[in-house]
Design an enzyme around this catalytic site. Structure first.
Site, short mmCIF file in Angstrom:
data_model
loop_
_atom_site.label_atom_id
_atom_site.label_comp_id
_atom_site.label_asym_id
_atom_site.label_seq_id
_atom_site.Cartn_x
_atom_site.Cartn_y
_atom_site.Cartn_z
N LYS A 16 117.49 5.42 57.73
CA LYS A 16 116.94 6.61 58.39
C LYS A 16 115.82 7.24 57.55
O LYS A 16 114.83 7.70 58.10
CB LYS A 16 118.03 7.67 58.63
CG LYS A 16 119.16 7.22 59.55
CD LYS A 16 120.08 8.36 59.92
CE LYS A 16 120.80 9.00 58.75
NZ LYS A 16 121.76 8.11 58.04
N ARG A 87 125.29 15.56 62.95
CA ARG A 87 126.28 14.60 62.47
C ARG A 87 127.63 14.79 63.14
O ARG A 87 128.55 14.03 62.88
CB ARG A 87 126.43 14.76 60.97
CG ARG A 87 125.67 13.64 60.23
CD ARG A 87 125.98 13.77 58.83
NE ARG A 87 125.85 12.73 57.90
CZ ARG A 87 124.80 12.47 57.15
NH1 ARG A 87 123.66 13.04 57.38
NH2 ARG A 87 124.86 11.58 56.19
N ARG A 121 121.88 0.70 46.08
CA ARG A 121 120.76 1.65 46.21
C ARG A 121 120.55 2.45 44.92
O ARG A 121 121.49 2.86 44.27
CB ARG A 121 121.06 2.62 47.36
CG ARG A 121 119.98 3.69 47.52
CD ARG A 121 120.01 4.30 48.87
NE ARG A 121 121.14 5.21 49.07
CZ ARG A 121 121.33 5.89 50.20
NH1 ARG A 121 120.50 5.75 51.21
NH2 ARG A 121 122.36 6.69 50.32
N ARG A 154 123.04 7.60 43.30
CA ARG A 154 123.61 8.83 43.86
C ARG A 154 125.12 8.80 43.66
O ARG A 154 125.75 7.75 43.86
CB ARG A 154 123.30 8.91 45.36
CG ARG A 154 121.99 9.58 45.66
CD ARG A 154 121.58 9.40 47.08
NE ARG A 154 122.60 9.77 48.06
CZ ARG A 154 122.38 9.83 49.37
NH1 ARG A 154 121.18 9.54 49.85
NH2 ARG A 154 123.34 10.16 50.20
N ARG A 165 132.32 7.89 53.61
CA ARG A 165 131.17 8.29 54.44
C ARG A 165 131.12 7.46 55.72
O ARG A 165 130.77 7.97 56.78
CB ARG A 165 129.87 8.13 53.64
CG ARG A 165 129.75 9.19 52.56
CD ARG A 165 128.76 8.80 51.51
NE ARG A 165 127.39 8.85 51.97
CZ ARG A 165 126.40 8.17 51.41
NH1 ARG A 165 126.64 7.38 50.38
NH2 ARG A 165 125.19 8.28 51.87
P1 AMP Z 1 122.66 11.65 53.58
O1 AMP Z 1 121.64 11.68 52.51
O2 AMP Z 1 122.07 11.88 54.95
O3 AMP Z 1 123.53 10.42 53.53
O4 AMP Z 1 123.62 12.91 53.33
C1 AMP Z 1 124.35 13.03 52.12
C2 AMP Z 1 125.50 14.00 52.31
O5 AMP Z 1 124.98 15.29 52.69
C3 AMP Z 1 126.46 13.63 53.42
O6 AMP Z 1 127.45 12.69 53.00
C4 AMP Z 1 127.08 15.02 53.73
O7 AMP Z 1 127.99 15.39 52.73
C5 AMP Z 1 125.86 15.93 53.61
N1 AMP Z 1 125.15 16.08 54.91
C6 AMP Z 1 123.91 15.62 55.24
N2 AMP Z 1 123.59 15.94 56.50
C7 AMP Z 1 124.65 16.64 56.98
C8 AMP Z 1 124.96 17.23 58.24
N3 AMP Z 1 124.11 17.17 59.27
N4 AMP Z 1 126.15 17.86 58.37
C9 AMP Z 1 127.04 17.94 57.36
N5 AMP Z 1 126.81 17.38 56.16
C10 AMP Z 1 125.65 16.73 55.96
#
Ligand code: AMP
Length: 206
Positions: A16, A87, A121, A154, A165
């Site tokens: 994404k 999400r 990653r 990360r 996740r």
């Molecule tokens: P990502 O980088 O998109 O994988 O997001 C990393 C982490 O941020 C996720 O595992 C969640 O803990 C939090 N996060 C990101 N976007 C959201 C969202 N829309 N709603 C809730 N938590 C989020």
């Protein structure tokens, strides 16, 4: 299509971030990434605790925190590509009250491939550029090609958190796909291929 409002959905590791940047550059629209916004604010104290306390476990940060971030960002711009939001179904319903979405793109990648991608990653803490130890190594070992900073893994890209996740995606984000599935403007794209081919498929939608 001028200044479209786009939602980019997909499990963690689907690409994404990469495709969101390409879409944002192509249409000259904002790339709004809740994951990055939350990482910047991860130690912010809220009535629900810090974002970090959820992120390190791979859990969703509470809706009210994330909804506010998105609403503030959306109000600043015309067109946008939303990456990592909504999400869950409640966020999708909230989004429908603050913006009219033109396109929803779902990047599909199988779990086995996602685990491989996420566990290898590496990211740049300064400029957020993404690498992979096998598929996209930096030119200089462990250093960002763009800014030279030391790459990191990360904390939520460790094995147990990755699995959590993916579970959270199945449980909470799959209902978002159902929410958009029968609406006009929804397209599923195969995200397994290399980023250039995936981008080609996405460009064909427009
Ligand atoms: P990502 O980088 O998109 O994988 O997001 C990393 C982490 O941020 C996720 O595992 C969640 O803990 C939090 N996060 C990101 N976007 C959201 C969202 N829309 N709603 C809730 N938590 C989020």
């Amino acid at each position: 299509m001028k200044s479209p409002k786009i939602v980019l959905l997909g499990p963690p590791g689907a690409g994404k971030g990469t495709q969101g940047s390409l879409i944002s550059g192509y249409f000259e629209i904002a790339h709004i990434t809740t994951g990055n916004a939350l990482r910047i604010n991860r130690d912010l104290k809220t009535e629900y605790g810090t974002p970090r306390s959820y992120m390190d476990r791979g859990e969703l940060v509470p809706d009210s925190i994330v909804n506010e971030i998105v609403e503030v960002e959306i109000k600043k711009v015309g067109g946008f590509v939303l990456d990592g939001y909504p999400r869950n179904k409640e966020q999708a319903e909230y989004l429908s009250t603050i913006a009219e979405i033109d396109k929803v793109i779902y990047l599909h990648v199988a779990n086995e491939e996602l685990i491989k991608r996420l566990s290898g990653r590496r990211v740049c803490p300064s400029c957020s550029e993404n690498y992979h130890i096998e598929f996209r190594p930096p030119v200089r070992n462990g250093k960002c090609d763009s800014c030279g900073d030391k790459l990191i893994q990360r904390s939520d890209d460790e094995k147990d958190t990755i699995l959590n996740r993916l579970r959270v995606f199945s449980e909470y984000t799959k209902p978002v796909l159902e929410y958009y599935n029968n609406r006009e403007g929804f397209t599923k794209v195969e995200g397994r291929d290399n980023p250039e081919d995936v981008w080609e498929s996405i460009r064909n939608i427009f």
